[in-house]
Design a protein around this motif. Sequence first.
Motif, PDB file in Angstrom:
ATOM      1  N   MET A   1     -48.865  -4.937  10.063  1.00  0.00           N
ATOM      2  CA  MET A   1     -47.988  -6.019  10.175  1.00  0.00           C
ATOM      3  C   MET A   1     -48.697  -6.799  11.418  1.00  0.00           C
ATOM      4  SD  MET A   1     -43.823  -6.050  11.078  1.00  0.00           S
ATOM      5  CE  MET A   1     -43.439  -5.333   9.586  1.00  0.00           C
ATOM      6  N   ARG A   2     -48.844  -8.086  11.337  1.00  0.00           N
ATOM      7  CA  ARG A   2     -49.261  -8.820  12.331  1.00  0.00           C
ATOM      8  C   ARG A   2     -48.468  -8.938  13.467  1.00  0.00           C
ATOM      9  NH1 ARG A   2     -49.454 -13.935  13.875  1.00  0.00           N
ATOM     10  NH2 ARG A   2     -47.730 -14.631  12.164  1.00  0.00           N
ATOM     11  N   ILE A 101     -39.692  -5.381   2.995  1.00  0.00           N
ATOM     12  CA  ILE A 101     -40.581  -5.194   1.702  1.00  0.00           C
ATOM     13  C   ILE A 101     -40.803  -3.826   1.412  1.00  0.00           C
ATOM     14  CG2 ILE A 101     -41.298  -7.502   1.797  1.00  0.00           C
ATOM     15  CD1 ILE A 101     -43.965  -6.483   2.987  1.00  0.00           C
ATOM     16  N   GLY A 102     -41.231  -3.509   0.031  1.00  0.00           N
ATOM     17  CA  GLY A 102     -41.645  -2.189  -0.409  1.00  0.00           C
ATOM     18  C   GLY A 102     -42.289  -1.960  -1.538  1.00  0.00           C
ATOM     19  N   GLN A 103     -42.676  -0.870  -1.951  1.00  0.00           N
ATOM     20  CA  GLN A 103     -43.470  -0.668  -3.093  1.00  0.00           C
ATOM     21  C   GLN A 103     -42.727   0.843  -3.601  1.00  0.00           C
ATOM     22  OE1 GLN A 103     -47.342  -0.294  -1.764  1.00  0.00           O
ATOM     23  NE2 GLN A 103     -47.789  -2.419  -2.189  1.00  0.00           N
ATOM     24  N   VAL A 150     -41.835   1.372   2.758  1.00  0.00           N
ATOM     25  CA  VAL A 150     -40.923   0.212   2.980  1.00  0.00           C
ATOM     26  C   VAL A 150     -41.228   0.041   4.505  1.00  0.00           C
ATOM     27  CG1 VAL A 150     -39.219   1.925   3.818  1.00  0.00           C
ATOM     28  CG2 VAL A 150     -38.650  -0.461   3.055  1.00  0.00           C
ATOM     29  N   THR A 151     -41.168  -1.411   4.681  1.00  0.00           N
ATOM     30  CA  THR A 151     -41.201  -1.972   6.065  1.00  0.00           C
ATOM     31  C   THR A 151     -40.298  -3.296   6.332  1.00  0.00           C
ATOM     32  OG1 THR A 151     -42.844  -3.698   5.378  1.00  0.00           O
ATOM     33  CG2 THR A 151     -43.861  -1.688   6.279  1.00  0.00           C
ATOM     34  N   GLY A 152     -39.738  -3.210   7.476  1.00  0.00           N
ATOM     35  CA  GLY A 152     -38.632  -4.104   7.886  1.00  0.00           C
ATOM     36  C   GLY A 152     -39.263  -5.032   8.863  1.00  0.00           C
ATOM     37  N   LYS A 153     -38.483  -6.261   9.054  1.00  0.00           N
ATOM     38  CA  LYS A 153     -39.011  -7.188   9.878  1.00  0.00           C
ATOM     39  C   LYS A 153     -37.585  -8.033  10.478  1.00  0.00           C
ATOM     40  CE  LYS A 153     -42.612 -10.779  10.638  1.00  0.00           C
ATOM     41  NZ  LYS A 153     -43.703 -11.425   9.633  1.00  0.00           N
ATOM     42  N   ARG A 154     -37.566  -8.440  11.440  1.00  0.00           N
ATOM     43  CA  ARG A 154     -36.472  -9.133  12.149  1.00  0.00           C
ATOM     44  C   ARG A 154     -37.054 -10.100  13.071  1.00  0.00           C
ATOM     45  NH1 ARG A 154     -33.632  -4.791  14.395  1.00  0.00           N
ATOM     46  NH2 ARG A 154     -32.311  -4.904  12.530  1.00  0.00           N
ATOM     47  N   ARG A 155     -36.226 -11.228  12.979  1.00  0.00           N
ATOM     48  CA  ARG A 155     -36.577 -12.659  13.925  1.00  0.00           C
ATOM     49  C   ARG A 155     -35.406 -13.032  14.673  1.00  0.00           C
ATOM     50  NH1 ARG A 155     -39.233 -15.687  17.589  1.00  0.00           N
ATOM     51  NH2 ARG A 155     -39.136 -17.959  16.961  1.00  0.00           N
TER      52      ARG A 155
END
Length: 166
Positions: A1-2, A101-103, A150-155
Amino acid sequence: MRRSDREVKEFKDIVAIMEKCDVCRIALNDNGYPYILPLNFGMCIREDKIELYFHGAMDGTKYDLIEKDNRASFEMDCEHNLVTEIKGDSCSCTMEYESVIGQGHIEILSDDEKYDALCILMKHYHQEECLFDKAVMPRTKVLKLVVEKVTGKRRMKNSGRRQVNG
């Protein structure tokens, strides 16, 4: 993740984001192109694995694609807020959000597995127990996606000036 500063790392926090979402988009392989579709979903955790459940009509493109290649990616997002900042004569905008997002691999459930999966799906949208008409089961296909990554992101900008959008 950038943007590691926005990454949601704790499993429980990723699950909490997913619980707030009301649509899950899955992507399937369609001869080298992603075939993306938005679906209602239900979710449960078994042995620290996320299982997602979906339902639909008995026929359709998604089932043909799953038969050929049952790998699937998914995305869901929530908590959208447009944040606008005015500085002098200029304006800047950003969006607050939470996303996952995930797979994993997706499968079509047998008739014996449908009832429990549909109950899980209903529970996602109804706090109280909501019984459904079992007569729909023979006309309903049910899918299960076992999440392998799975990964999560928050802004969250936490700005005083906010315009809510959606």
